[in-house]
Scaffold this active site. Structure first.
Site, mmCIF file in Angstrom:
data_model
loop_
_atom_site.group_PDB
_atom_site.id
_atom_site.type_symbol
_atom_site.label_atom_id
_atom_site.label_comp_id
_atom_site.label_asym_id
_atom_site.label_seq_id
_atom_site.Cartn_x
_atom_site.Cartn_y
_atom_site.Cartn_z
ATOM 1 N N LYS A 38 0.813 -1.215 0.000
ATOM 2 C CA LYS A 38 0.000 0.000 0.000
ATOM 3 C C LYS A 38 0.851 1.271 0.000
ATOM 4 O O LYS A 38 0.475 2.260 -0.633
ATOM 5 C CB LYS A 38 -0.958 0.007 1.188
ATOM 6 C CG LYS A 38 -0.308 0.110 2.567
ATOM 7 C CD LYS A 38 -1.362 0.071 3.659
ATOM 8 C CE LYS A 38 -0.742 0.129 5.047
ATOM 9 N NZ LYS A 38 -0.094 1.415 5.330
ATOM 10 N N THR A 39 1.991 1.258 0.710
ATOM 11 C CA THR A 39 2.829 2.459 0.731
ATOM 12 C C THR A 39 3.384 2.748 -0.658
ATOM 13 O O THR A 39 3.449 3.906 -1.087
ATOM 14 C CB THR A 39 3.982 2.285 1.737
ATOM 15 O OG1 THR A 39 3.450 1.978 3.026
ATOM 16 C CG2 THR A 39 4.801 3.560 1.832
ATOM 17 N N ASP A 226 -3.915 7.342 5.101
ATOM 18 C CA ASP A 226 -3.430 5.975 5.331
ATOM 19 C C ASP A 226 -4.064 5.408 6.601
ATOM 20 O O ASP A 226 -4.484 6.152 7.490
ATOM 21 C CB ASP A 226 -1.911 5.995 5.452
ATOM 22 C CG ASP A 226 -1.293 4.614 5.333
ATOM 23 O OD1 ASP A 226 -2.007 3.671 4.932
ATOM 24 O OD2 ASP A 226 -0.093 4.471 5.639
ATOM 25 N N GLU A 227 -4.128 4.091 6.694
ATOM 26 C CA GLU A 227 -4.670 3.387 7.872
ATOM 27 C C GLU A 227 -6.050 3.920 8.250
ATOM 28 O O GLU A 227 -6.349 4.196 9.412
ATOM 29 C CB GLU A 227 -3.702 3.517 9.057
ATOM 30 C CG GLU A 227 -2.298 2.998 8.805
ATOM 31 C CD GLU A 227 -2.207 1.484 8.710
ATOM 32 O OE1 GLU A 227 -3.253 0.806 8.818
ATOM 33 O OE2 GLU A 227 -1.100 0.964 8.523
ATOM 34 N N GLN A 257 -8.006 -5.318 9.582
ATOM 35 C CA GLN A 257 -6.972 -4.971 10.550
ATOM 36 C C GLN A 257 -7.409 -3.825 11.464
ATOM 37 O O GLN A 257 -6.566 -3.118 12.027
ATOM 38 C CB GLN A 257 -5.668 -4.598 9.827
ATOM 39 C CG GLN A 257 -5.058 -5.758 9.055
ATOM 40 C CD GLN A 257 -3.683 -5.433 8.514
ATOM 41 O OE1 GLN A 257 -2.709 -5.301 9.253
ATOM 42 N NE2 GLN A 257 -3.584 -5.303 7.199
ATOM 43 N N ARG A 608 1.748 -11.329 10.143
ATOM 44 C CA ARG A 608 3.087 -10.777 10.417
ATOM 45 C C ARG A 608 4.172 -11.731 9.940
ATOM 46 O O ARG A 608 5.325 -11.330 9.787
ATOM 47 C CB ARG A 608 3.287 -10.555 11.926
ATOM 48 C CG ARG A 608 2.372 -9.560 12.625
ATOM 49 C CD ARG A 608 2.236 -8.263 11.906
ATOM 50 N NE ARG A 608 1.079 -8.294 11.003
ATOM 51 C CZ ARG A 608 0.875 -7.435 10.030
ATOM 52 N NH1 ARG A 608 1.759 -6.507 9.772
ATOM 53 N NH2 ARG A 608 -0.206 -7.514 9.271
#
Length: 750
Positions: A38-39, A226-227, A257, A608
């Site tokens: 995503k970044t 973002d987020e 998430q 993770r």
């Protein structure tokens, strides 16, 4: 030049990523799964806007949640575009609002641009001063509790005059409302804002002054957040106002998430995005570049049980990888040993570094057992996202009581706890104590025992002598009971536990649990050292604390909570304590949608891992001072069986089968059974009678209907215990894997 660099970057992206970069107009929701890049999408989207001449850098705003994320965004934009990107605004919510307030807050004449920002300690001091002025008893309504009330009120935009009406009109709320009003008046008089005010005042500024809103909504033509799943209602209001003129709001997030409800985040912001921003485009980033196929299938299998989600399925073009390993251990000591041994084995076998490993847990108290075993086995480690267990304030405070009893001349520890809990012993009295003790070559504690003999201590002599008798009485009790029971008595008799109980906050409850976990450590020390003493335990604690301080090598295993692990990744991940009542937590079972948030936390933990994942649980666990007989987490049942491997020795009949039908809890039997153990062997787990085969009145190819996903076609059905795992190709949201009993599908009419 920039055009060529961008084209090269775009050619390296997958189809969905490129679509997200090139879709520039109107509302856009990018559902970015874990490890989906995503970044990279955000950076390339900014580059696309600039290289195509769609807008100037001045017109782009990128909002993140942490300074680290904002810095990474700026650094990567600068590395890619250099001076061509000068003027792009990349900031956290709070720093962005700070820029606006510095320029505009004076418009109402209440605050000026030189305002001060109060941190948490500052706000507590103001609250305590207000409480003192209003005669609000801190032992009845602690300052920390009022601080939490005020923060919640500001997030929900509840003013002091409507506080009681909104939260209830009991006596505590009425007192909190008075303090809230006084607190706000003090901040205004001091030209100060707290952290909650930063966003609140900006929103109020936009709402009350259309000309100011027009100025900033006109400047920022392209907004990226973002987020987004971590935003609260106030943050949603802020970005909706900013995007009101051009409507080019792009949010990136993952509803699977969303794990910060306790901080005020609301999953509704991302679930309702299309409703709040009409004609929104939704793009799903489902290709994962982090984990193996087996790990992703495990994550998909668990999260598919949630209903509050947009729906997506992670996949990878990479290898299938090792299975997800399941293992049942006898207790938390064996769990710690398994983790330590496996890490050391992999370091030798795979050539891995210690920093390739992470141990994730639901509560901080679980780190205690792992830390102690790592110290003994020589495994280097560091704790991330929280204090090391023995560095937490409440632990250091109780240890200080133990140390002053063990060594009465330890004036440093005495000064730490002389006012913990509050005893109204002021700085002047402490200074006088130190002066007398120094001049007479005695300890401060000795002087306290005869305080009435010293004129300079006369006003507080009774309090000082009471404290002295407390320490002496606890010293006498030490020889009369087991060491762990004595530590619990110290915590209670000192007033420390009562102080935390009066705070009545989740944080205070966690601190009480940590103290109980200290008692567990003492008990385990005594069990392993029958001749062990208070001095011996304190020496062991000192050794544990010193180990981390002596090594500067960053090649260490990482220990952290599941919440802290979000956004990170490791080659090898252990998730410990996979037990009902621990994960999912008992509290989540009593809250609406609590299990769904816990399942999202499970999804975060699983994703993770890059190469290898272990999910561990125990038959019994000593936690918070109690021995609990444990039931495996219901989340283990939700894992697709084809991607897992049970490592539990099949001959280990003393503890039963790890993942047989007997191990899986039903929703009706979700609580953990607890009880104290008194040298009694634990009962064997009995397997229930075989269950009847499940019945499902659907065939592959049937058209079915789901209340959330709509109509679809049943592709496959796989028996799983007393249920079926269904794979359905839905017309609108794509393919989903769902459990039949949970989905409650109906047949579509012909």
């Amino acid at each position: 030049m920039l055009q060529n660099i961008l084209e090269e970057k775009l050619n390296q992206m997958n189809e969905r990523q490129r679509e997200a970069v090139e879709h520039t107009e109107g509302p856009l929701l990018i559902l970015a799964g874990a490890g989906s890049g995503k970044t990279t999408v955000l950076i390339n989207r900014i580059a696309y806007l600039l290289s195509k001449g769609i807008c100037a850098p001045y017109h782009i705003l990128a909002i993140t949640f942490t300074n680290k994320a904002a810095k990474e965004l700026c650094d990567r934009i600068d590395a890619m575009m250099g001076a061509d990107a000068f003027g792009v605004t990349a900031a956290t919510f709070h720093s962005f609002c700070g820029r606006i307030l510095r320029a505009e807050i004076a418009v109402d004449g209440v605050f000026n641009k030189n305002y001060t920002i109060y941190d948490t300690d500052d706000t507590q001091r103001v609250i305590k001063a207000a409480m003192k002025a209003l005669n609000v008893d801190d032992t009845v309504l602690p300052a920390r509790t009022i601080q939490w009330y005020i923060s919640r009120a500001k997030d929900e935009r509840v003013a002091p005059d409507t506080f009681c009406k909104h939260y209830g009109k009991d006596h505590r709320m009425e007192q909190a409302a008075k303090v809230y009003a006084r607190y706000e008046a003090e901040l205004q008089a001091a030209n100060a804002l707290d952290f909650d005010d930063m966003i609140l005042k900006t929103v109020e500024l936009f709402e009350n002054h259309p000309e100011i809103l027009a100025k900033y909504a006109g400047r920022y033509r392209y907004i990226m957040v973002d987020e987004y799943q971590d935003t609260n209602p106030l943050q949603y209001r802020l970005v909706s106002l900013l995007s009101s003129k051009f409507g080019n709001i792009c949010v990136v997030g993952d509803d699977d998430q969303s794990i910060y409800k306790f901080r005020g985040a609301t999953i509704e912001n991302i679930l309702l995005f299309e409703e709040r921003f009409p004609n929104a485009k939704v793009i799903r980033l489902e290709q994962n570049y982090r984990s193996t196929s087996n790990i992703l299938d495990a994550a998909n299998g668990v999260i598919a049980h949630n209903t509050q989600r947009k729906g997506k399925e992670l996949w990878t073009a990479g290898e299938k990888g090792e299975p997800v390993y399941l293992r049942r251990l006898s207790d938390d000591f064996e769990e710690s040993r398994f983790v330590s041994d496996t890490i050391q084995e992999r370091v030798v076998k795979d050539g891995a570094k210690f920093s390739d490993f992470a141990v994730l847990y639901r509560t901080n108290a679980q780190a205690n057992s792992i830390e102690r075993y790592f110290v003994k086995s020589g495994v280097p480690y560091k704790v991330v996202g929280g204090f090391r267990f023995y560095e937490r304030k409440e632990i250091k405070d109780i240890l200080a009581y133990m140390q002053i009893i063990n060594n009465p001349r330890d004036d440093l520890r005495l000064k730490r706890i002389i006012n913990e809990p509050k005893r109204k012993i002021g700085a002047a009295t402490i200074a006088a104590l130190e002066q007398i003790a120094s001049s007479e070559f005695r300890s401060m504690l000795e002087v306290m025992g005869k305080a009435s003999e010293y004129p300079t201590l006369s006003r507080t002599a009774a309090t000082l002598e009471t404290f002295y008798r407390l320490i002496e009485n606890l010293k006498e009790e030490l020889s009369r009971m087991p060491l762990d029971e004595w530590v619990a008595k110290v915590a209670r008799e000192s007033g420390y536990i009562t102080m935390l109980e009066l705070e009545d906050t989740d944080e205070a409850k966690d601190r009480i649990n940590n103290i109980m976990e200290l008692c567990t450590s003492v008990k385990q020390y005594s069990q392993m050292n029958p001749e062990g003493t208070l001095s011996g335990f304190l020496e062991e604690v000192s050794l544990m604390t010193d180990v981390d301080q002596l090594t500067d090598d960053e090649d260490r295993v990482v220990l952290m909570t599941l919440h802290s692990a979000k956004g990170l990744e490791f080659n090898y991940v252990f998730m410990i304590g996979m037990e009902q009542g621990l994960f999912p937590s008992q509290r989540s079972m009593d809250e609406p949608d609590g299990i769904e948030e816990e399942r999202r936390l499970m999804y975060v933990g699983v994703t993770r891992a890059r190469k290898c994942l272990w999910l561990l649980h125990t038959r019994q666990r000593m936690l918070y001072g109690r021995t609990q007989f444990c039931i495996p987490s219901e989340f283990l049942r939700e894992l697709p069986v084809l991607v897992t491997e049970d490592l539990t020795p099949k001959t280990s009949t003393a503890f039963g089968s790890s993942f047989g039908s007997a191990s899986y809890p039903s929703r009706a039997a979700s609580a953990v059974r607890t009880g104290y153990v008194r040298n009694t062997p634990a009962p064997a787990i009995r397997k229930p009678a075989p269950q009847a085969a499940p019945v499902l009145n659907f065939d592959c190819g049937d058209r079915v209907r789901h209340k959330t996903f709509g109509d679809g076609t049943l592709l496959s059905k796989t028996p799983m215990g007393s249920d079926f795992l269904l794979e359905v190709q839905f017309d609108k949201v794509g393919t989903k894997k769902i459990m039949a009993n949970f989905a409650k599908l109906t047949k579509c009419e012909e």
